[in-house]
Design an enzyme around this catalytic site. Structure first.
Site, PDB file in Angstrom:
ATOM      1  N   LYS A  83       4.576   8.852   8.674  1.00  0.00           N
ATOM      2  CA  LYS A  83       4.327   8.251   9.989  1.00  0.00           C
ATOM      3  C   LYS A  83       5.310   8.753  11.067  1.00  0.00           C
ATOM      4  O   LYS A  83       5.135   9.853  11.555  1.00  0.00           O
ATOM      5  CB  LYS A  83       4.272   6.728   9.856  1.00  0.00           C
ATOM      6  CG  LYS A  83       3.086   6.331   8.937  1.00  0.00           C
ATOM      7  CD  LYS A  83       2.633   4.904   9.006  1.00  0.00           C
ATOM      8  CE  LYS A  83       1.293   4.764   8.289  1.00  0.00           C
ATOM      9  NZ  LYS A  83       1.332   4.102   6.991  1.00  0.00           N
ATOM     10  N   TYR A 141       0.857  -1.186   0.000  1.00  0.00           N
ATOM     11  CA  TYR A 141       0.000   0.000   0.000  1.00  0.00           C
ATOM     12  C   TYR A 141       0.890   1.231   0.000  1.00  0.00           C
ATOM     13  O   TYR A 141       1.842   1.322   0.779  1.00  0.00           O
ATOM     14  CB  TYR A 141      -0.892   0.008   1.243  1.00  0.00           C
ATOM     15  CG  TYR A 141      -1.775   1.224   1.367  1.00  0.00           C
ATOM     16  CD1 TYR A 141      -2.860   1.422   0.504  1.00  0.00           C
ATOM     17  CD2 TYR A 141      -1.531   2.194   2.337  1.00  0.00           C
ATOM     18  CE1 TYR A 141      -3.676   2.534   0.621  1.00  0.00           C
ATOM     19  CE2 TYR A 141      -2.356   3.315   2.463  1.00  0.00           C
ATOM     20  CZ  TYR A 141      -3.423   3.477   1.596  1.00  0.00           C
ATOM     21  OH  TYR A 141      -4.232   4.585   1.712  1.00  0.00           O
ATOM     22  N   ASP A 177       9.377   2.729  -0.476  1.00  0.00           N
ATOM     23  CA  ASP A 177       8.345   3.392   0.311  1.00  0.00           C
ATOM     24  C   ASP A 177       8.552   3.011   1.773  1.00  0.00           C
ATOM     25  O   ASP A 177       8.126   1.953   2.228  1.00  0.00           O
ATOM     26  CB  ASP A 177       6.954   2.991  -0.187  1.00  0.00           C
ATOM     27  CG  ASP A 177       5.847   3.708   0.582  1.00  0.00           C
ATOM     28  OD1 ASP A 177       6.182   4.500   1.509  1.00  0.00           O
ATOM     29  OD2 ASP A 177       4.664   3.489   0.270  1.00  0.00           O
TER      30      ASP A 177
HETATM   31  C1  LIG Z   1       0.637   4.607   5.684  1.00  0.00           C
HETATM   32  C2  LIG Z   1       1.361   4.366   4.411  1.00  0.00           C
HETATM   33  C3  LIG Z   1       1.210   5.206   3.299  1.00  0.00           C
HETATM   34  C4  LIG Z   1       0.187   6.305   3.249  1.00  0.00           C
HETATM   35  O1  LIG Z   1       0.428   7.289   4.184  1.00  0.00           O
HETATM   36  P1  LIG Z   1      -0.775   8.285   4.594  1.00  0.00           P
HETATM   37  O2  LIG Z   1      -0.120   9.264   5.496  1.00  0.00           O
HETATM   38  O3  LIG Z   1      -1.808   7.426   5.262  1.00  0.00           O
HETATM   39  O4  LIG Z   1      -1.280   8.888   3.340  1.00  0.00           O
HETATM   40  C5  LIG Z   1       2.008   4.993   2.200  1.00  0.00           C
HETATM   41  N1  LIG Z   1       2.914   3.989   2.175  1.00  0.00           N
HETATM   42  C6  LIG Z   1       3.075   3.155   3.217  1.00  0.00           C
HETATM   43  C7  LIG Z   1       4.087   2.074   3.127  1.00  0.00           C
HETATM   44  C8  LIG Z   1       2.293   3.303   4.360  1.00  0.00           C
HETATM   45  O5  LIG Z   1       2.432   2.438   5.378  1.00  0.00           O
END
Ligand SMILES: *Cc1c(COP(=O)(O)O)cnc(C)c1O
Length: 424
Positions: free
Chosen positions: A266, A144, A238
């Protein structure tokens, strides 16, 4: 455990807000029941509107590696907010946070701050396309990367890997520019690169997956990813979830990766909305105002999020014991869960790296989304509610990672295992 106030408020919320929530997984659809309204947190614990206390393994879905309401983070935010909330002008804390990020990720020359992980990955992909002049991107099933159009895509049914939208509202034509492969499929990736490598701008991947539940990359898969560079394809790690969590330098440090671009979020915002993307100078200089790839944000780099991020990163850098503590407690929790479930003869596979873990209710192994989906969801629901009723707040979906923070000590782990023992 009674929750009348949460139940009444959630009923009202559904009259005002779609599904009553600001982000879907909070609605408990996968597990049933009513989500508690959490109104206070301290360390590893959260309190709901009805005064119930829970030991928290959601930790706001990842940001709170220092636990709830860490005094150092609160103090920095408080001191900053008294000066005003936002100026829409350069702020000293952006420079401090950039400096700190670069110490964690020495391969970064330039970083740009945004407000969410979604924005970070969306912008990194635009940059990759702008830099390479190519249109296709590759992602992996069950990874994701936020909810930008081109990333809400799943594998098409055809022989090739053309993506099809996984959400209504995403144009078919746009989804086709995303090629989708199975995670850990090194051979599939090599085949795709041989066939179409020269059309691909970037491969975006979770170096350790948290968003299908935890999936660990194989050495072979990481090797195949590295080989993509020979085709002029940019690697986008990511690290929105893994950044500053698996090590101070995230998965990049822990697994020895050499991505071209890195996305962070995060933990970077320490509990407030901040995210970033960064890379080497040559690529990042294509971003506006230096270059032709446009990207902007009214509240980007806002002082409060920068303050929370700076306080969090400062603590992590100054206290290297954090990562050995997380490893030790993660290991202790893992071993304990395995022991309890094995003793009761409940089939399971536990995937963990450091302080992120998922229990799949299947014999395993679980290396990709397909295998994750074999997890018995009936058992997961009972596991989840069994813990919740005993005051342990586990993520309300089997396809999410549970997180430990520095506030999760031996006492918290033992409390969790006791609750699990009684639940099973
Ligand atoms: C949480 C997450 C996102 C999205 O971040 P948001 O701040 O919720 O838009 C993208 N990539 C990874 C790997 C994530 O865990």
């Amino acid at each position: 455990m009674e929750r009348p106030l949460s139940e009444a408020l959630f009923a009202e919320a559904q009259r005002h807000i779609p599904g009553g929530v600001s982000s879907p997984v909070r609605a408990f659809k996968a597990v049933g029941g009513t989500p508690p309204y959490l109104v206070r947190g301290e360390g590893a614990y959260v309190y709901d509107l009805d005064g119930n206390r829970y030991l928290d393994y959601v930790m706001s879905w990842g940001p709170l590696i220092l636990g709830h309401a860490h005094p150092k983070v609160l103090a920095r935010v408080e001191e900053t907010l008294r000066q005003g909330l936002t100026f829409g002008a350069p702020h000293p804390l952006e420079v401090e946070l950039a400096r700190r990020v670069k110490r964690a990720y020495p391969m970064l020359d330039l970083v740009r701050f945004v407000n969410s992980g979604t924005e970070a990955t969306m912008s990194a992909l635009r940059l990759a396309r702008g830099y390479t002049g190519r249109e296709y991107i590759v992602k992996f099933r069950g990874n994701y990367h936020g909810h930008a159009d081109g990333l809400l895509v799943e594998a098409g049914s055809g022989a090739l890997t053309f993506g099809t939208p996984s959400s209504a509202g995403v144009p078919e034509a746009y989804a086709r520019l995303t090629l989708v492969l199975e995670y850990n499929d090194a051979e599939g990736l090599r085949d795709l690169l041989r066939a179409r490598g020269e059309e691909i701008a970037a491969i975006i991947f979770e170096p350790v997956v948290g968003n299908a539940g935890v999936l660990i990359p194989t050495e072979e898969f990481l090797r195949a990813l590295r080989e993509a560079k020979a085709y002029g394809v940019l690697l986008i790690a990511d690290e929105v979830m893994t950044g500053f969590r698996l090590a101070f330098g995230g998965a990049t440090e822990r697994l020895g990766l050499e991505p071209d671009l890195i996305t962070l979020g995060k933990i970077l915002g320490g509990g407030l909305p901040a995210a970033a993307y960064g890379g080497q100078r040559e690529i990042m200089e294509r971003v506006a105002p230096l270059g032709p790839v446009y990207q902007a944000g009214t509240l980007s780099g806002n002082p409060l999020a920068m303050a929370a991020g700076c306080a969090t990163l400062a603590f992590l850098e100054e206290n290297p014991w954090v990562y050995s503590h997380l490893e030790e407690m993660g290991g202790r929790l893992e071993a304990g869960i395995r022991e309890v479930l094995s003793r009761k003869g409940i089939p399971h596979t536990l995937n963990r790296m450091g302080s992120m873990l998922t229990v799949f209710f299947t014999e395993g192994p679980v290396r990709n989304l397909e295998e994750a989906k074999r997890s018995d969801q009936g058992v997961f629901r009972r596991f989840f509610h069994g813990l919740l009723e005993r005051g342990v707040y586990w993520p309300p979906s089997n396809f999410e990672a549970a997180f430990l923070s520095i506030a999760h000590g031996p006492e918290e782990v033992d409390r969790t295992l006791e609750a699990l023992d009684r639940a099973v």
